[in-house]
Design an enzyme around this catalytic site. Sequence first.
Site, mmCIF file in Angstrom:
data_model
loop_
_atom_site.group_PDB
_atom_site.id
_atom_site.type_symbol
_atom_site.label_atom_id
_atom_site.label_comp_id
_atom_site.label_asym_id
_atom_site.label_seq_id
_atom_site.Cartn_x
_atom_site.Cartn_y
_atom_site.Cartn_z
ATOM 1 N N GLY A 93 1.017 -1.179 -0.105
ATOM 2 C CA GLY A 93 0.159 -0.090 0.022
ATOM 3 C C GLY A 93 0.778 1.085 0.155
ATOM 4 O O GLY A 93 0.421 2.384 0.148
ATOM 5 N N HIS A 100 8.509 6.624 5.608
ATOM 6 C CA HIS A 100 7.388 7.187 6.458
ATOM 7 C C HIS A 100 6.655 6.197 7.341
ATOM 8 O O HIS A 100 6.418 5.325 6.944
ATOM 9 C CB HIS A 100 6.600 8.153 5.814
ATOM 10 C CG HIS A 100 5.785 7.506 4.486
ATOM 11 N ND1 HIS A 100 6.144 7.032 3.516
ATOM 12 C CD2 HIS A 100 4.476 7.112 4.704
ATOM 13 C CE1 HIS A 100 5.213 6.588 2.624
ATOM 14 N NE2 HIS A 100 4.146 6.433 3.695
ATOM 15 N N HIS A 102 3.251 6.201 9.304
ATOM 16 C CA HIS A 102 2.006 6.818 9.752
ATOM 17 C C HIS A 102 1.654 6.730 11.287
ATOM 18 O O HIS A 102 1.818 5.807 11.819
ATOM 19 C CB HIS A 102 0.740 6.184 9.036
ATOM 20 C CG HIS A 102 0.677 6.333 7.612
ATOM 21 N ND1 HIS A 102 0.245 6.952 7.065
ATOM 22 C CD2 HIS A 102 1.546 5.543 6.781
ATOM 23 C CE1 HIS A 102 0.080 6.829 5.420
ATOM 24 N NE2 HIS A 102 1.174 5.904 5.326
HETATM 25 P P1 AMP Z 1 1.716 5.449 1.669
HETATM 26 O O1 AMP Z 1 0.327 4.935 1.069
HETATM 27 O O2 AMP Z 1 1.938 4.892 2.990
HETATM 28 O O3 AMP Z 1 2.891 5.742 0.739
HETATM 29 O O4 AMP Z 1 1.207 7.093 2.270
HETATM 30 C C1 AMP Z 1 1.494 8.313 1.614
HETATM 31 C C2 AMP Z 1 0.664 9.334 2.280
HETATM 32 O O5 AMP Z 1 1.074 10.523 2.060
HETATM 33 C C3 AMP Z 1 -1.049 9.107 2.242
HETATM 34 O O6 AMP Z 1 -1.486 9.046 3.353
HETATM 35 C C4 AMP Z 1 -1.081 10.590 1.523
HETATM 36 O O7 AMP Z 1 -2.403 11.013 2.005
HETATM 37 C C5 AMP Z 1 -0.126 11.457 2.108
HETATM 38 N N1 AMP Z 1 0.474 12.646 1.335
HETATM 39 C C6 AMP Z 1 0.262 12.739 -0.030
HETATM 40 N N2 AMP Z 1 0.691 13.917 -0.404
HETATM 41 C C7 AMP Z 1 1.180 14.694 0.659
HETATM 42 C C8 AMP Z 1 1.169 15.943 1.076
HETATM 43 N N3 AMP Z 1 1.569 16.906 0.099
HETATM 44 N N4 AMP Z 1 1.166 16.357 2.456
HETATM 45 C C9 AMP Z 1 0.932 15.477 3.349
HETATM 46 N N5 AMP Z 1 0.634 14.163 3.096
HETATM 47 C C10 AMP Z 1 0.896 13.856 1.954
#
Ligand code: AMP
Length: 114
Positions: A93, A100, A102
Amino acid sequence: MSAPTCLFCKIVAERIPATVVARSEHSLAFRDIDPQAPTHVLVIPRRHVQNVGELADAPRELADLFELAARVAAQEGLGRGYRMVTNTGSEGGQIVFHAHVHVLGGRPMQWPPG
Ligand code: AMP
Ligand code: ZN
């Protein structure tokens, strides 16, 4: 150094805005743009690596990342519990290929995850 192309590297470089909630020597924490819980913060290493597994040989950065995640959880008042998620790879996912964690909280979490 050339301009970063990675989205989260651009946030680290302050080339695109983010709501930063905490900082540490090696890490940065900012609110997710599409929150999935009352608290949804992303904690990232400042250095570009694709996923958390790639920090396995960088114990100081790894510890710094998880220390900041715990600090954010305390700061956000998540004393009753929270969830940390590190999506890894497309089937895991992961959408943004800059490591990162979450930090999700403020509501009861379900198990198993989707
Ligand atoms: P993942 O699916 O673990 O790669 O999570 C990526 C996360 O980045 C998602 O929850 C998005 O909502 C978040 N995201 C994408 N662009 C931004 C942004 N510019 N600022 C903050 N969060 C973001
Ligand atoms: Zn990056």
